[in-house]
Each structure stands twice: as C-alpha cells, then as structure tokens.
Design a protein around this motif. Structure first.
Motif, mmCIF file in Angstrom:
data_model
loop_
_atom_site.group_PDB
_atom_site.id
_atom_site.type_symbol
_atom_site.label_atom_id
_atom_site.label_comp_id
_atom_site.label_asym_id
_atom_site.label_seq_id
_atom_site.Cartn_x
_atom_site.Cartn_y
_atom_site.Cartn_z
ATOM 1 N N GLU A 1 0.553 -1.152 0.190
ATOM 2 C CA GLU A 1 0.018 0.037 0.082
ATOM 3 C C GLU A 1 1.065 1.044 0.019
ATOM 4 O O GLU A 1 0.460 2.146 -0.812
ATOM 5 C CB GLU A 1 -1.424 -0.470 1.161
ATOM 6 C CG GLU A 1 -2.095 -0.540 0.735
ATOM 7 C CD GLU A 1 -2.890 -1.224 2.339
ATOM 8 O OE1 GLU A 1 -2.019 -0.833 3.354
ATOM 9 O OE2 GLU A 1 -3.990 -1.659 1.986
ATOM 10 N N GLN B 1 4.142 1.637 -1.312
ATOM 11 C CA GLN B 1 4.198 1.859 -2.079
ATOM 12 C C GLN B 1 3.495 2.490 -3.293
ATOM 13 O O GLN B 1 3.983 2.969 -4.390
ATOM 14 C CB GLN B 1 4.749 -0.235 -3.000
ATOM 15 C CG GLN B 1 5.782 -0.346 -2.641
ATOM 16 C CD GLN B 1 6.562 -1.496 -2.780
ATOM 17 O OE1 GLN B 1 6.102 -2.336 -3.518
ATOM 18 N NE2 GLN B 1 7.690 -2.036 -2.260
ATOM 19 N N LYS B 2 2.121 1.418 -3.700
ATOM 20 C CA LYS B 2 1.045 2.424 -4.122
ATOM 21 C C LYS B 2 1.130 3.925 -3.973
ATOM 22 O O LYS B 2 1.199 4.165 -5.583
ATOM 23 C CB LYS B 2 -0.071 1.198 -4.088
ATOM 24 C CG LYS B 2 -1.309 1.544 -4.943
ATOM 25 C CD LYS B 2 -2.882 1.042 -4.467
ATOM 26 C CE LYS B 2 -3.586 1.795 -5.701
ATOM 27 N NZ LYS B 2 -4.357 0.550 -4.925
ATOM 28 N N ALA B 3 0.803 4.216 -2.969
ATOM 29 C CA ALA B 3 0.521 5.936 -2.215
ATOM 30 C C ALA B 3 2.155 5.966 -2.763
ATOM 31 O O ALA B 3 1.992 7.750 -3.691
ATOM 32 C CB ALA B 3 1.047 5.845 -1.063
ATOM 33 N N PHE C 1 3.695 5.814 -5.895
ATOM 34 C CA PHE C 1 4.507 5.512 -7.325
ATOM 35 C C PHE C 1 2.381 6.287 -7.600
ATOM 36 O O PHE C 1 3.232 7.382 -9.116
ATOM 37 C CB PHE C 1 3.425 4.159 -7.118
ATOM 38 C CG PHE C 1 4.565 3.456 -7.600
ATOM 39 C CD1 PHE C 1 5.816 3.560 -8.458
ATOM 40 C CD2 PHE C 1 5.181 1.989 -7.761
ATOM 41 C CE1 PHE C 1 6.960 3.357 -8.513
ATOM 42 C CE2 PHE C 1 5.567 0.894 -7.472
ATOM 43 C CZ PHE C 1 7.046 1.668 -7.717
ATOM 44 N N ALA C 2 1.784 6.551 -6.711
ATOM 45 C CA ALA C 2 0.064 7.513 -7.284
ATOM 46 C C ALA C 2 1.377 9.080 -7.038
ATOM 47 O O ALA C 2 0.772 10.163 -7.939
ATOM 48 C CB ALA C 2 -0.739 7.595 -6.250
ATOM 49 N N SER C 3 1.704 9.306 -5.937
ATOM 50 C CA SER C 3 2.665 10.575 -5.641
ATOM 51 C C SER C 3 3.560 11.104 -7.012
ATOM 52 O O SER C 3 3.294 12.124 -6.824
ATOM 53 C CB SER C 3 3.090 10.592 -4.499
ATOM 54 O OG SER C 3 4.135 9.913 -4.320
ATOM 55 N N LYS D 1 3.201 10.169 -9.816
ATOM 56 C CA LYS D 1 2.683 10.074 -11.244
ATOM 57 C C LYS D 1 2.420 11.540 -10.918
ATOM 58 O O LYS D 1 1.613 11.978 -12.047
ATOM 59 C CB LYS D 1 2.106 9.573 -11.347
ATOM 60 C CG LYS D 1 1.813 7.729 -11.353
ATOM 61 C CD LYS D 1 0.559 7.560 -12.207
ATOM 62 C CE LYS D 1 1.537 6.070 -12.490
ATOM 63 N NZ LYS D 1 0.721 4.298 -12.907
ATOM 64 N N LYS D 2 1.500 12.277 -9.496
ATOM 65 C CA LYS D 2 0.954 13.268 -9.541
ATOM 66 C C LYS D 2 1.788 14.413 -9.801
ATOM 67 O O LYS D 2 1.301 15.532 -10.488
ATOM 68 C CB LYS D 2 0.141 13.581 -8.354
ATOM 69 C CG LYS D 2 -1.150 12.775 -8.328
ATOM 70 C CD LYS D 2 -1.505 13.094 -6.812
ATOM 71 C CE LYS D 2 -2.792 12.099 -6.757
ATOM 72 N NZ LYS D 2 -3.489 12.367 -5.833
#
Length: 82
Positions: free
Chosen positions: A67, A69-71, A73-75, A77-78
C-alpha cells in the motif's frame, strides 16, 4: 430418506448421519482423553496458533508495504511533469 426421518425434528437428519457414520460404542467428536493427552494437544495447538499469528503479522506487513509503494507511485505520477 429412511422411515426414521421426521421433518418436524430439525436434528433428525444430523442424528441419522452421525449414527450411520460411527459404531455405536464410539464417540465421534469427543473421544476420551487422559490428562497427558489433553496437555499434549493443547501444546500442539498453541504452536499452530503462534505459527498462524506470525504468518498473519507477516501478511499484514506485506500488505502495508505494498500500500505504501502504491501511494508512492501515485504521488510520483501526480508530481511528474508532462
């Protein structure tokens, strides 16, 4: 179904199943145990419980890591310029 089956008795089918599965002298679910046998089985079950608890902790840690790592990657990308 046998002639002994009574639809008004909710446990008739279960009782018939248990009687057919075990000899009349055997106790299917609670065999007589000595105090030593009970202690041995308790010790075995506690070992299994601790093993399962450890695995649950490792699984929870892995889920939380993924979770994070997912967060991350999401940050990324933004914030990435296009």
């Amino acid at each position: 179904m046998s002639a002994d089956y009574n639809p008004a008795d909710p446990f008739a089918l279960w009782r018939q199943f248990v009687q057919a599965a075990t000899p009349s002298s055997a106790q299917p679910f609670l065999p007589p145990m000595s105090e030593e046998e009970i202690e041995r089985r308790l010790a075995e079950l506690k070992v299994v419980e601790s093993w399962l608890t450890m695995n649950l902790g490792m699984l929870s840690m892995q889920i939380k890591t993924l979770e994070m790592q997912k967060a991350a990657f999401a940050s990324l990308k933004k914030g990435a310029p296009e």
